[in-house]
Design an enzyme around this catalytic site. Structure first.
Site, PDB file in Angstrom:
ATOM      1  N   ASN A 273      -3.135  34.029  33.108  1.00  0.00           N
ATOM      2  CA  ASN A 273      -2.325  32.935  32.562  1.00  0.00           C
ATOM      3  C   ASN A 273      -2.539  32.862  31.042  1.00  0.00           C
ATOM      4  O   ASN A 273      -3.357  33.605  30.484  1.00  0.00           O
ATOM      5  CB  ASN A 273      -2.719  31.632  33.249  1.00  0.00           C
ATOM      6  CG  ASN A 273      -4.123  31.187  32.868  1.00  0.00           C
ATOM      7  OD1 ASN A 273      -5.043  32.002  32.796  1.00  0.00           O
ATOM      8  ND2 ASN A 273      -4.304  29.909  32.614  1.00  0.00           N
ATOM      9  N   CYS A 275      -4.192  31.105  28.858  1.00  0.00           N
ATOM     10  CA  CYS A 275      -5.533  30.932  28.256  1.00  0.00           C
ATOM     11  C   CYS A 275      -6.588  31.852  28.828  1.00  0.00           C
ATOM     12  O   CYS A 275      -7.776  31.784  28.451  1.00  0.00           O
ATOM     13  CB  CYS A 275      -5.967  29.474  28.383  1.00  0.00           C
ATOM     14  SG  CYS A 275      -5.019  28.387  27.309  1.00  0.00           S
ATOM     15  N   GLU A 277      -8.078  32.332  31.840  1.00  0.00           N
ATOM     16  CA  GLU A 277      -9.097  32.058  32.847  1.00  0.00           C
ATOM     17  C   GLU A 277      -8.634  32.342  34.263  1.00  0.00           C
ATOM     18  O   GLU A 277      -9.449  32.353  35.180  1.00  0.00           O
ATOM     19  CB  GLU A 277      -9.585  30.602  32.749  1.00  0.00           C
ATOM     20  CG  GLU A 277      -8.696  29.565  33.414  1.00  0.00           C
ATOM     21  CD  GLU A 277      -7.488  29.185  32.585  1.00  0.00           C
ATOM     22  OE1 GLU A 277      -6.682  28.364  33.056  1.00  0.00           O
ATOM     23  OE2 GLU A 277      -7.359  29.706  31.466  1.00  0.00           O
TER      24      GLU A 277
END
Length: 724
Positions: A273, A275, A277
């Protein structure tokens, strides 16, 4: 039945964020909710799949109390959309990009549908054939992954996510793709691919070649054949150089991620995704939620029994979200329900450590953090196994491929950004330390007030070293370190992000990853502006050795969109220049000036663009306003007022009237925080802000100061994030 609850008080910042982004409103923008009714709306919607079960009523109340009392908060789409017609509750999506025009534009269409409902998307462009390779269907040549990434970026630019969240993407290319050097260099110019974070998917084989100064193969994905070889050390050098330059590209250790793939029979991870994580298979989505660890310290120790209860309730909540979710496209619904992945994370880690009198940067702090994260992971698995007995395991579970007990969810834990939800909960974000413990903030009348971390203020008053003078000294210096009035124990405990050595940031991420985080961790490794490229190289190598699945390194002030504002320059603020005849002198400007554009909104929600021009010293010299509503007769007076105000501010800047005086007058003439004078004042303040940190960047929504955390630039004043 009347339900009584203890009143939950929220901070002023939390109420501001909720009003701007979360509370439901009518067609005229009037707020229809408060915190209690929002929590009831979310709890009722997510409990609905269990209607008819014996524990339904108790479960619904547990969901409500857990959220209302800020013990756990789900991701923003869930808070915004649960119980509404939109009903899309997931934050993270990965979409495949197949090597055909139909596949590429299908992915663009699907990404648009995801963004429209408030989700962020990850794309791997690694399947696309390299530029200048043959295309048999047209007898032409391919334009390569970057050309299509630009199309994805343009599509995202046109979409406003549900009016509340902006489009955000992760773009990934494998390090063995023939176009990798173009990709590494793509964001050297920060004006390009503005809706993307870029990361390189790095293999173990590449890392070994880089460490040994060896060559490695570049593979054409269309036929899996090696087309050439490159020196891995030189490629790694370029990744390091660009990350040092402005923080991009990030690195993702793709082999480490796939070793933890719970469903290898369904395929390999290609992308994350925005960011970084959540490693997800193509068409998978994940809904996230975070436990506020600052709530679980009692009598100087972690309250594990109460934490266990929250973990069990949170896992049940996140699993239910899958069943009541309205997915953007059928393929995502099918894949998500096949694996039923959830992302139970944390926030308030630094709050917990402070209350335990542990330093974030010490080994003891890392050990305790890893212990708590392992406990959460173990309790989550016990709960998921019990849910599998009650409702059945995730459909893709197969004992021949999955060598672990039958459970309800293929993945359970991650550590995600919690920018706005941690502002609601009044705690540190994700697994990050606090960015600062005392800051100085300007208000409308030109006065300034101190914002002191609640734990620091309590400790200072309890231990007898609190004073307004000391708090101002800490705000000015940007650190608790070096102040004789603060006992060394508390200097150590209250070290903020910039005080903690980069190596200790990485070791914290590594400790948490090894403790049982199924997916990955969104965290920024903060480097000082003086950091060398060797410091960046060391960070990547250490992260790889510690088993991290990805790493974001950010050197303070390295983004081109930031404005330099050192403590020294702040002390030399502009003074009006007077001629020998006593006349003010107007500064002459060159024909060409650098400029930056900021998108603001007036009190009625109308978009206004402010263009600020800078001289060679990067000081604001001119301010212009541009209006999408120029031709609207009902807004003509407003347009004239904005234009006139900008001209007067520009004139004051040209005559080098002290910036503080310009800001003070703008503040005094403001009647509303979204009035033009107020917004111009905050914008000008942002060029003077962050002096203790060296650099600052203005929030495009409220003109507050952006900081780089959890892999993204975020505003601590209004909750804005460039990644969501």
């Amino acid at each position: 039945m009347t339900r009584t609850i203890a009143k939950q008080s929220l901070t002023e910042t939390a109420e501001t964020v909720l009003t701007r982004r979360y509370y439901l409103k009518d067609g005229q923008g009037n707020v229809l909710e408060n915190w209690e009714s929002l929590c009831r709306r979310v709890a009722d919607a997510v409990a609905a799949p269990d209607r008819g079960l014996e524990d339904y009523e108790a479960l619904r109340e547990q969901f409500f109390r857990m959220i209302y009392h800020l013990d756990f908060l789900p991701n923003s789409p869930c808070l915004m959309n649960a119980g509404t017609d939109l009903g899309q509750l997931s934050a993270c999506f990965v979409l495949p990009v197949d090597d055909s025009m139909d596949g590429i534009f299908t992915s663009i269409r699907n990404g648009a549908l995801v963004h429209k409902t408030g989700g962020g998307t990850g794309y791997s462009f690694s399947r696309l054939r390299p530029k200048n390779s043959a295309v048999r269907s047209t007898q032409g040549v391919a334009s390569g992954p970057l050309s299509f990434a630009a199309v994805f970026d343009a599509a995202t630019e046109t979409i406003k996510q549900g009016g509340k969240r902006r489009g955000a993407n992760m773009g990934i290319l494998r390090v063995d793709h023939p176009d990798i050097m173009d990709f590494i260099n793509a964001k050297q110019d920060q004006s390009k691919f503005t809706n993307f974070n870029f990361s390189v998917a790095i293999t173990d084989k590449f890392m070994e070649a880089a460490k040994n100064n060896q060559e490695y193969d570049l593979i054409d994905p269309s036929n899996r054949k090696a087309v050439c070889r490159m020196n891995a050390a030189k490629v790694f050098d370029k990744i390091v150089e660009l990350a040092w330059h402005n923080g991009e590209p990030g690195v993702l250790f793709i082999d480490a991620a796939n070793r933890a793939n719970a469903t290898p029979q369904l395929g390999e991870f290609e992308a994350t995704n925005p960011c970084g994580e959540q490693w997800l298979l193509p068409y998978e989505s994940c809904n996230l939620g975070s436990i506020n660890l600052g709530q679980y310290v009692k009598d100087g120790a972690v309250d594990y029994p109460r934490l266990a209860q929250t973990v069990r309730t949170a896992v049940r909540f996140l699993d239910n979200v899958i069943d009541c979710n309205r997915f953007p496209i059928p393929e995502i619904a099918e894949m998500t329900k096949k694996t039923r992945k959830i992302g139970l994370g944390i926030m308030g880690l630094h709050d917990m450590l402070i209350q335990l009198k542990l330093s974030y940067g010490d080994e003891a702090g890392r050990t305790e953090s890893a212990k708590v994260m392992r406990f959460i992971r173990d309790e989550a698995e016990v709960t998921s196994i019990a849910l599998a007995r009650l409702k059945g395991p995730f459909p893709a579970w197969n004992p021949q491929h999955n060598h672990y007990p039958a459970r309800r969810n293929a993945a359970l834990t991650s550590i995600q950004p919690t920018g706005t939800v941690s502002m609601i909960a009044d705690c540190s974000s994700g697994c990050e330390p606090y960015f600062s413990v005392v800051t100085e903030k300007n208000v409308m009348d030109g006065d300034r007030f101190l914002m002191v971390n609640k734990h620091f203020e309590a400790a200072a008053k309890r231990e007898g070293f609190f004073s307004e003078e000391l708090m101002r000294k800490v705000a000015k210096s940007g650190t608790v370190l070096g102040h004789a009035e603060i006992p060394e124990q508390w200097q150590r405990i209250f070290q903020a992000a910039q005080d903690i050595a980069p190596e200790d940031h990485i070791r914290m991420q590594g400790a948490l990853q090894a403790s049982g985080v199924d997916a990955s961790i969104s965290k920024t490794i903060n480097l000082p502006s003086t950091a060398s490229k060797e410091d960046v190289r060391f960070s990547y190598l250490l992260g790889f050795e510690l088993g991290c699945k990805g790493l974001t390194v950010y050197r303070d002030g390295s983004r081109e969109g930031q404005v330099l504002s050192t403590a020294a320059s702040a002390s030399k603020q502009q003074t009006a220049i007077v001629s020998t005849q006593g006349e003010l002198q107007k500064k002459e400007l060159p024909d060409v000036l650098d400029a930056k554009r900021y998108r603001l909104k007036d009190a009625d929600g109308n978009a206004v663009y402010i263009i600020v021009c800078f001289d060679e010293a990067e000081s604001p010299m001119e301010v212009f306003a541009k209006f999408p509503f120029d031709n609207r007769l009902d807004l003509k007076d407003k347009s004239t007022m904005w234009t006139t105000t900008c001209r007067l501010v520009s004139l004051a800047l040209r005559y080098q009237i002290p910036m503080e005086e310009i800001i003070r007058q703008l503040d005094r003439s403001s009647g509303h925080m979204f009035d033009l004078p107020a917004q111009l004042g905050r914008l000008l303040k942002s060029f003077m802000a962050g002096t203790q940190k060296g650099f600052s960047s203005a929030c495009p929504e409220c003109c507050g100061t952006l900081v780089f955390a959890e892999g993204c630039e975020v505003c601590r004043d209004c909750g804005y994030s460039r990644c969501s």
